[in-house]
Scaffold this motif. Structure first.
Motif, PDB file in Angstrom:
ATOM      1  N   PHE A 161       0.904  -1.287  -0.003  1.00  0.00           N
ATOM      2  CA  PHE A 161       0.020  -0.027  -0.175  1.00  0.00           C
ATOM      3  C   PHE A 161       0.892   1.341   0.057  1.00  0.00           C
ATOM      4  N   ILE A 162       0.653   1.993  -0.848  1.00  0.00           N
ATOM      5  CA  ILE A 162       1.316   3.471  -1.018  1.00  0.00           C
ATOM      6  C   ILE A 162       0.416   4.562  -0.928  1.00  0.00           C
ATOM      7  N   VAL A 163       0.563   5.358   0.232  1.00  0.00           N
ATOM      8  CA  VAL A 163      -0.262   6.391   0.806  1.00  0.00           C
ATOM      9  C   VAL A 163      -0.390   7.365  -0.197  1.00  0.00           C
ATOM     10  N   SER A 164      -1.606   8.165  -0.148  1.00  0.00           N
ATOM     11  CA  SER A 164      -1.770   9.410  -1.195  1.00  0.00           C
ATOM     12  C   SER A 164      -0.788  10.477  -0.893  1.00  0.00           C
ATOM     13  N   ASN A 165      -0.276  11.295  -2.090  1.00  0.00           N
ATOM     14  CA  ASN A 165       0.305  12.339  -1.975  1.00  0.00           C
ATOM     15  C   ASN A 165       1.822  11.944  -1.505  1.00  0.00           C
ATOM     16  N   CYS A 166       2.151  10.747  -2.340  1.00  0.00           N
ATOM     17  CA  CYS A 166       3.638  10.534  -2.381  1.00  0.00           C
ATOM     18  C   CYS A 166       4.632  10.803  -3.633  1.00  0.00           C
ATOM     19  N   LEU A 167       5.916  10.745  -3.475  1.00  0.00           N
ATOM     20  CA  LEU A 167       6.695  10.868  -4.803  1.00  0.00           C
ATOM     21  C   LEU A 167       7.633   9.790  -4.529  1.00  0.00           C
ATOM     22  N   ILE A 168       7.742   8.482  -5.441  1.00  0.00           N
ATOM     23  CA  ILE A 168       8.533   7.705  -5.302  1.00  0.00           C
ATOM     24  C   ILE A 168       9.782   7.972  -6.662  1.00  0.00           C
ATOM     25  N   ALA A 169      10.933   7.970  -6.205  1.00  0.00           N
ATOM     26  CA  ALA A 169      11.880   8.365  -6.981  1.00  0.00           C
ATOM     27  C   ALA A 169      12.176   7.548  -8.173  1.00  0.00           C
ATOM     28  N   ALA A 170      12.665   7.950  -9.325  1.00  0.00           N
ATOM     29  CA  ALA A 170      13.079   6.863 -10.388  1.00  0.00           C
ATOM     30  C   ALA A 170      13.985   5.982  -9.915  1.00  0.00           C
ATOM     31  N   GLY A 171      13.765   4.717 -10.460  1.00  0.00           N
ATOM     32  CA  GLY A 171      14.761   3.435  -9.980  1.00  0.00           C
ATOM     33  C   GLY A 171      14.485   3.087  -8.625  1.00  0.00           C
ATOM     34  N   SER A 172      13.793   3.300  -8.021  1.00  0.00           N
ATOM     35  CA  SER A 172      13.440   2.880  -6.566  1.00  0.00           C
ATOM     36  C   SER A 172      13.053   1.481  -6.481  1.00  0.00           C
ATOM     37  N   VAL A 174      10.552  -0.606  -4.115  1.00  0.00           N
ATOM     38  CA  VAL A 174       9.501  -0.473  -2.960  1.00  0.00           C
ATOM     39  C   VAL A 174       9.151  -1.851  -2.366  1.00  0.00           C
ATOM     40  N   THR A 175       9.854  -2.084  -1.287  1.00  0.00           N
ATOM     41  CA  THR A 175       9.760  -3.659  -0.466  1.00  0.00           C
ATOM     42  C   THR A 175       8.737  -3.870   0.270  1.00  0.00           C
ATOM     43  N   LYS A 176       8.298  -2.618   1.010  1.00  0.00           N
ATOM     44  CA  LYS A 176       7.035  -2.552   2.076  1.00  0.00           C
ATOM     45  C   LYS A 176       6.235  -1.441   1.884  1.00  0.00           C
ATOM     46  N   SER A 177       5.047  -1.578   2.425  1.00  0.00           N
ATOM     47  CA  SER A 177       3.931  -0.402   2.402  1.00  0.00           C
ATOM     48  C   SER A 177       4.575   0.756   2.914  1.00  0.00           C
ATOM     49  N   ILE A 178       3.935   1.984   2.331  1.00  0.00           N
ATOM     50  CA  ILE A 178       4.500   3.399   2.616  1.00  0.00           C
ATOM     51  C   ILE A 178       3.161   3.907   3.300  1.00  0.00           C
ATOM     52  N   GLU A 179       3.179   4.359   4.233  1.00  0.00           N
ATOM     53  CA  GLU A 179       1.990   5.170   4.900  1.00  0.00           C
ATOM     54  C   GLU A 179       1.918   6.356   5.434  1.00  0.00           C
ATOM     55  N   GLU A 180       3.052   7.277   5.004  1.00  0.00           N
ATOM     56  CA  GLU A 180       3.380   8.477   5.381  1.00  0.00           C
ATOM     57  C   GLU A 180       3.734   9.276   3.958  1.00  0.00           C
ATOM     58  N   SER A 181       3.164  10.376   3.764  1.00  0.00           N
ATOM     59  CA  SER A 181       3.345  10.978   2.488  1.00  0.00           C
ATOM     60  C   SER A 181       4.939  11.638   2.593  1.00  0.00           C
ATOM     61  N   GLY A 182       5.337  11.797   1.505  1.00  0.00           N
ATOM     62  CA  GLY A 182       6.685  12.360   1.412  1.00  0.00           C
ATOM     63  C   GLY A 182       7.352  11.910   0.074  1.00  0.00           C
ATOM     64  N   VAL A 183       8.709  12.116   0.171  1.00  0.00           N
ATOM     65  CA  VAL A 183       9.406  11.706  -1.076  1.00  0.00           C
ATOM     66  C   VAL A 183      10.445  10.398  -0.560  1.00  0.00           C
ATOM     67  N   TYR A 184      10.401   9.414  -1.549  1.00  0.00           N
ATOM     68  CA  TYR A 184      10.902   8.219  -1.154  1.00  0.00           C
ATOM     69  C   TYR A 184      11.826   7.899  -2.350  1.00  0.00           C
ATOM     70  N   ALA A 185      13.140   7.251  -1.778  1.00  0.00           N
ATOM     71  CA  ALA A 185      13.875   6.997  -2.803  1.00  0.00           C
ATOM     72  C   ALA A 185      14.927   5.960  -2.301  1.00  0.00           C
ATOM     73  N   GLY A 186      15.471   4.997  -3.345  1.00  0.00           N
ATOM     74  CA  GLY A 186      16.619   4.148  -3.036  1.00  0.00           C
ATOM     75  C   GLY A 186      16.189   2.775  -3.308  1.00  0.00           C
ATOM     76  N   THR A 187      16.972   1.801  -2.851  1.00  0.00           N
ATOM     77  CA  THR A 187      16.850   0.528  -2.898  1.00  0.00           C
ATOM     78  C   THR A 187      17.224  -0.336  -1.839  1.00  0.00           C
ATOM     79  N   PRO A 188      16.418  -0.749  -0.765  1.00  0.00           N
ATOM     80  CA  PRO A 188      14.960  -0.411  -0.949  1.00  0.00           C
ATOM     81  C   PRO A 188      15.089   1.179  -0.502  1.00  0.00           C
ATOM     82  N   CYS A 189      13.663   1.611  -0.932  1.00  0.00           N
ATOM     83  CA  CYS A 189      13.397   2.982  -0.899  1.00  0.00           C
ATOM     84  C   CYS A 189      13.008   3.451   0.572  1.00  0.00           C
ATOM     85  N   LYS A 190      13.606   4.838   0.973  1.00  0.00           N
ATOM     86  CA  LYS A 190      13.418   5.258   2.220  1.00  0.00           C
ATOM     87  C   LYS A 190      12.970   6.749   2.088  1.00  0.00           C
TER      88      LYS A 190
END
Length: 214
Positions: A161-172, A174-190
């Protein structure tokens, strides 16, 4: 000139539709979804070599790029665009205003909420253990919240589950649900920052995700 696309029986298409060369609309499938009605709203633009299987319900102002494949039993809202060579499997829900770019794979049982944006070459997975004899008992896609942006070449694991109003950066990844809005990046993304902290490198606007109201 003889038309060079096929609209199969039990297919209803609204006014002003444009269907490209060699496209198949309402294409028959096997099993429980065979002979189901396909409905596509007004002003559809289905570009060449696309195939839309039977049993889909699609809203107004729908567009595909060339060579799109849309399997059966999906629910797709209004003002949805699906880019060239993208694949939408069955039992997917795509809400109003969703933009899916080229070469994207969306597997069955995924949900894309209103106005989310899926960048090119995004791959969503839904099989926890692909060779398990019980694999079909636990197939789960992802849910992407409203207005969330998933950048190019992102890969997501199943049942996320990826919450509303998120930005997942290119090439990331996603290994687990994201429940807080914001900018996420990396492998795994944080999470790396808040949306409000993004700056336009060209200084055209103070924040592209929180624009000023004028």
């Amino acid at each position: 000139m003889e038309k060079s696309y096929v609209i199969y029986p039990e297919t209803k298409i609204g006014e002003n539709a444009k269907i490209g060369l060699f496209s198949l609309v309402g294409y028959p499938c096997n099993g429980e979804f065979s002979h189901n009605i396909t409905v596509i709203g007004e002003n559809a633009v289905i570009r060449p070599y696309s195939i839309i299987y039977e049993g889909n319900t699609i809203g107004n102002n729908f567009q595909t790029g060339a060579g799109v494949s849309i399997r059966e039993a999906n629910i797709i809202g209004n003002n949805v665009s699906i880019g060239t060579h993208s694949v939408i499997e069955h039992h997917v829900v795509i809400e109003d205003g969703v933009r899916i770019h080229s070469d994207v794979f969306i597997p069955e049982y995924s949900v894309l909420k209103k106005n989310c944006w899926i960048g090119p070459c995004v791959v969503v997975t839904n099989a926890l253990h692909p060779k398990c004899p019980k694999v079909k008992d636990c197939i789960k896609g992802i849910t992407v919240g409203e207005n969330t942006i998933i950048g190019a070449n992102v890969t997501t694991l199943p049942d996320i589950f990826i919450v509303s109003n998120c930005l997942i950066a290119a090439g990331s990844l996603v290994t687990k649900s994201i429940e807080e809005s914001g900018v996420y990046a990396g492998t795994p993304c944080k999470k790396i920052m808040e949306l409000k902290d993004i700056k336009c490198r060209y200084n055209l606007i103070s924040n592209p995700y929180c624009p000023e109201v004028k």
